[in-house]
Design a protein around this motif. Structure first.
Motif, short mmCIF file in Angstrom:
data_model
loop_
_atom_site.label_atom_id
_atom_site.label_comp_id
_atom_site.label_asym_id
_atom_site.label_seq_id
_atom_site.Cartn_x
_atom_site.Cartn_y
_atom_site.Cartn_z
N TYR A 1 32.29 32.44 55.32
CA TYR A 1 33.10 31.87 54.25
C TYR A 1 34.58 32.17 54.45
CZ TYR A 1 29.42 29.93 51.39
OH TYR A 1 28.39 29.15 50.93
N GLY A 2 34.89 33.30 55.03
CA GLY A 2 36.29 33.59 55.33
C GLY A 2 36.87 32.57 56.30
N LEU A 3 36.07 32.19 57.30
CA LEU A 3 36.52 31.16 58.24
C LEU A 3 36.69 29.81 57.55
CD1 LEU A 3 34.29 32.16 61.29
CD2 LEU A 3 36.78 32.29 61.19
N LEU A 4 35.78 29.48 56.63
CA LEU A 4 35.89 28.22 55.91
C LEU A 4 37.15 28.19 55.04
CD1 LEU A 4 32.19 27.56 54.82
CD2 LEU A 4 33.55 26.18 56.39
N VAL A 5 37.39 29.29 54.32
CA VAL A 5 38.60 29.37 53.49
C VAL A 5 39.84 29.29 54.36
CG1 VAL A 5 39.95 30.87 51.97
CG2 VAL A 5 37.48 30.67 51.64
N GLY A 6 39.81 30.03 55.48
CA GLY A 6 40.95 30.00 56.40
C GLY A 6 41.20 28.61 56.95
N ALA A 7 40.12 27.88 57.26
CA ALA A 7 40.28 26.52 57.80
C ALA A 7 40.92 25.59 56.78
CB ALA A 7 38.91 25.98 58.22
N VAL A 8 40.51 25.71 55.52
CA VAL A 8 41.09 24.87 54.47
C VAL A 8 42.57 25.17 54.29
CG1 VAL A 8 41.07 24.37 52.00
CG2 VAL A 8 38.90 24.57 53.25
N VAL A 9 42.91 26.46 54.23
CA VAL A 9 44.31 26.86 54.05
C VAL A 9 45.15 26.40 55.23
CG1 VAL A 9 45.87 28.84 53.89
CG2 VAL A 9 43.72 28.83 52.59
N LEU A 10 44.65 26.62 56.44
CA LEU A 10 45.42 26.26 57.63
C LEU A 10 45.55 24.75 57.78
CD1 LEU A 10 43.98 28.90 60.10
CD2 LEU A 10 46.36 28.74 59.31
N THR A 11 44.58 23.98 57.28
CA THR A 11 44.70 22.52 57.33
C THR A 11 45.90 22.06 56.51
OG1 THR A 11 42.31 22.22 57.63
CG2 THR A 11 43.56 20.34 56.78
N ALA A 12 46.10 22.68 55.35
CA ALA A 12 47.23 22.33 54.50
C ALA A 12 48.55 22.78 55.11
CB ALA A 12 47.06 22.94 53.11
N VAL A 13 48.52 23.93 55.79
CA VAL A 13 49.76 24.50 56.34
C VAL A 13 50.11 23.90 57.70
CG1 VAL A 13 50.86 26.62 57.16
CG2 VAL A 13 49.46 26.67 55.08
N ALA A 14 49.11 23.80 58.58
CA ALA A 14 49.36 23.36 59.97
C ALA A 14 49.50 21.85 60.11
CB ALA A 14 48.25 23.87 60.88
N ARG A 15 48.90 21.08 59.18
CA ARG A 15 48.93 19.62 59.26
C ARG A 15 48.51 19.13 60.65
NH1 ARG A 15 54.54 18.15 55.96
NH2 ARG A 15 53.98 19.27 54.03
N PRO A 16 47.24 19.37 61.00
CA PRO A 16 46.79 19.09 62.38
C PRO A 16 46.84 17.63 62.78
CG PRO A 16 44.94 19.56 60.90
CD PRO A 16 46.17 19.89 60.14
N TRP A 17 46.98 16.72 61.82
CA TRP A 17 47.06 15.30 62.19
C TRP A 17 48.32 14.99 63.01
CZ3 TRP A 17 46.46 17.24 57.23
CH2 TRP A 17 47.63 17.39 56.47
N GLY A 18 49.27 15.91 63.00
CA GLY A 18 50.46 15.72 63.82
C GLY A 18 50.41 16.44 65.16
N MET A 19 49.25 16.97 65.50
CA MET A 19 49.09 17.75 66.73
C MET A 19 49.15 16.86 67.97
SD MET A 19 45.86 20.25 67.61
CE MET A 19 44.73 19.01 66.96
N ASP A 20 49.70 17.40 69.03
CA ASP A 20 49.76 16.69 70.31
C ASP A 20 48.42 16.86 71.02
OD1 ASP A 20 50.36 15.48 72.67
OD2 ASP A 20 51.92 16.91 73.29
N ARG A 21 47.48 15.95 70.78
CA ARG A 21 46.13 16.08 71.31
C ARG A 21 46.06 15.90 72.82
NH1 ARG A 21 45.79 13.78 66.36
NH2 ARG A 21 44.28 14.66 64.87
N SER A 22 47.10 15.32 73.40
CA SER A 22 47.09 15.10 74.85
C SER A 22 47.06 16.42 75.62
CB SER A 22 48.32 14.29 75.27
OG SER A 22 49.52 15.00 74.98
N VAL A 23 47.56 17.49 74.99
CA VAL A 23 47.54 18.80 75.64
C VAL A 23 46.11 19.24 75.91
CG1 VAL A 23 48.14 21.24 75.37
CG2 VAL A 23 49.73 19.49 74.59
#
Length: 334
Positions: free
Chosen positions: A197-219
């Motif tokens: 559950y800590g990982l799930l909570v962390g994933a939710v928080v980091l999704t809001a903070v990191a905004r992964p939709w802007g990630m350079d997936r080509s890397v």
């Protein structure tokens, strides 16, 4: 006598397995920074690397979360604290520091956490601590001064050091939360469920903070350089998610059950040594002799601060019951 001999043999075997698991956990955790830094240098934002790590591990651990879903009702504060501080906070600050300072230095700074906990207990909670614990704090701070080479005018990036220190402070916050919310016996929540559950909570928080939709997936479809050697990016990411997170956490928890929080905590100090050696060999990040000596002193100070018994009449902040004690023994690992 044969019965006693059999029981003794089983206990020794169990401790041997526990020690092997603890060492394996330290090796797995120690390789996280070494695998993450090439991805960061290849163009991924540190927060995106953290998001990939935590979200990937959360998906792998999802069956455990479903199995222990009652924890959401029983221990919401513990799950939120572990997710925010022990997962999102520690790893985000640690990975951000890697983009500016060597892996070994970042991890050694983070190992100030046990010493900082003693400072919290003494000056904020105004509870007495042992002389040995105070000595551990002094050694850790003195060793850190050697690691960052203060005599050369703080040769390392000040922001990078501040980020690593923030990771240590997140560990302190989790330790304090654990101390205030611990219990024992049959009502103690399963630590594997807490991790899931800590990982799930962390994933939710980091999704809001990191905004992964802007990630350079080509890397992730290319390669990353490890001291001149090109390595597939997906292979490094797979190591970070499966080995340095899932396997590392699970083996760490199981080792504590077979050993004790104190012994497992001592073995966990190998993480900083392993990370430094791996960074030296794989990334070419060499430390000077004073820094090596300073790192050894930091680990010695952290060990003394973590394993010292509390002063008479004072509860031990590093020995809360249930999974809090077990997770604290390993630390909120990177």
């Amino acid at each position: 006598m044969p019965v006693r001999t059999s029981v003794s043999s089983q206990v020794s075997r169990g401790k041997g397995i526990g020690l092997s698991l603890a060492v394996g956990s330290a090796i797995a955790f120690g390789g996280s920074g070494v695998a993450a830094k090439p991805l960061i240098e290849a163009g991924l934002d540190p927060l995106h690397v953290v998001w990939l790590r935590v979200t990937g591990a959360a998906l792998v651990m999802l069956p455990l979360a479903v199995r222990h879903r009652a924890l959401v009702r029983r221990r919401p504060a513990l799950l939120a604290g572990f997710g925010l501080l022990g997962v999102a906070g520690v790893q985000a600050f640690y990975f951000a520091s890697l983009s500016r300072i060597p892996v070994g230095v970042a991890l050694l700074v983070e190992y100030l956490a046990p010493a900082l906990v003693l400072g919290w207990v003494r000056f904020v909670q105004r509870r007495p601590v042992t002389r040995a614990a105070a000595l551990g704090v002094v050694l850790a701070v003195g060793g850190l001064a050697c690691v960052v080479e203060v005599w050369s005018g703080l040769g390392f990036d000040a922001l990078g050091l501040a980020l690593a220190l923030a990771a240590a402070c997140c560990q302190v916050g989790y330790f304090v939360l654990s101390d205030q919310g611990g219990d024992s016996g049959d009502d103690a929540p399963d630590p594997l469920g807490v991790i899931a559950y800590g990982l799930l909570v962390g994933a939710v928080v980091l999704t809001a903070v990191a905004r992964p939709w802007g990630m350079d997936r080509s890397v992730l479809t290319g390669t990353a350089a490890m001291d001149g050697t090109e390595v597939p990016a997906w292979l490094l990411l797979g190591w970070i998610v499966l080995i340095a997170t899932v396997v590392a956490y699970v083996t760490g928890v199981v080792s504590v059950r077979r050993l004790s929080p104190q012994v497992a905590g001592v073995v966990a100090c190998l993480e900083a040594v392993i990370a430094t050696v791996l960074a030296w060999v794989l990334l070419g990040e060499h430390l000077s002799p004073p820094q090596v000596v300073g790192g050894a002193v930091v680990l010695l100070g952290a060990f003394i601060a973590q394993s010292s018994a509390p002063a008479k009449g004072s509860p031990d902040p590093m020995a809360a019951g249930g999974p809090e004690r077990e997770l604290s023994a390993r630390g909120t690992a990177t």
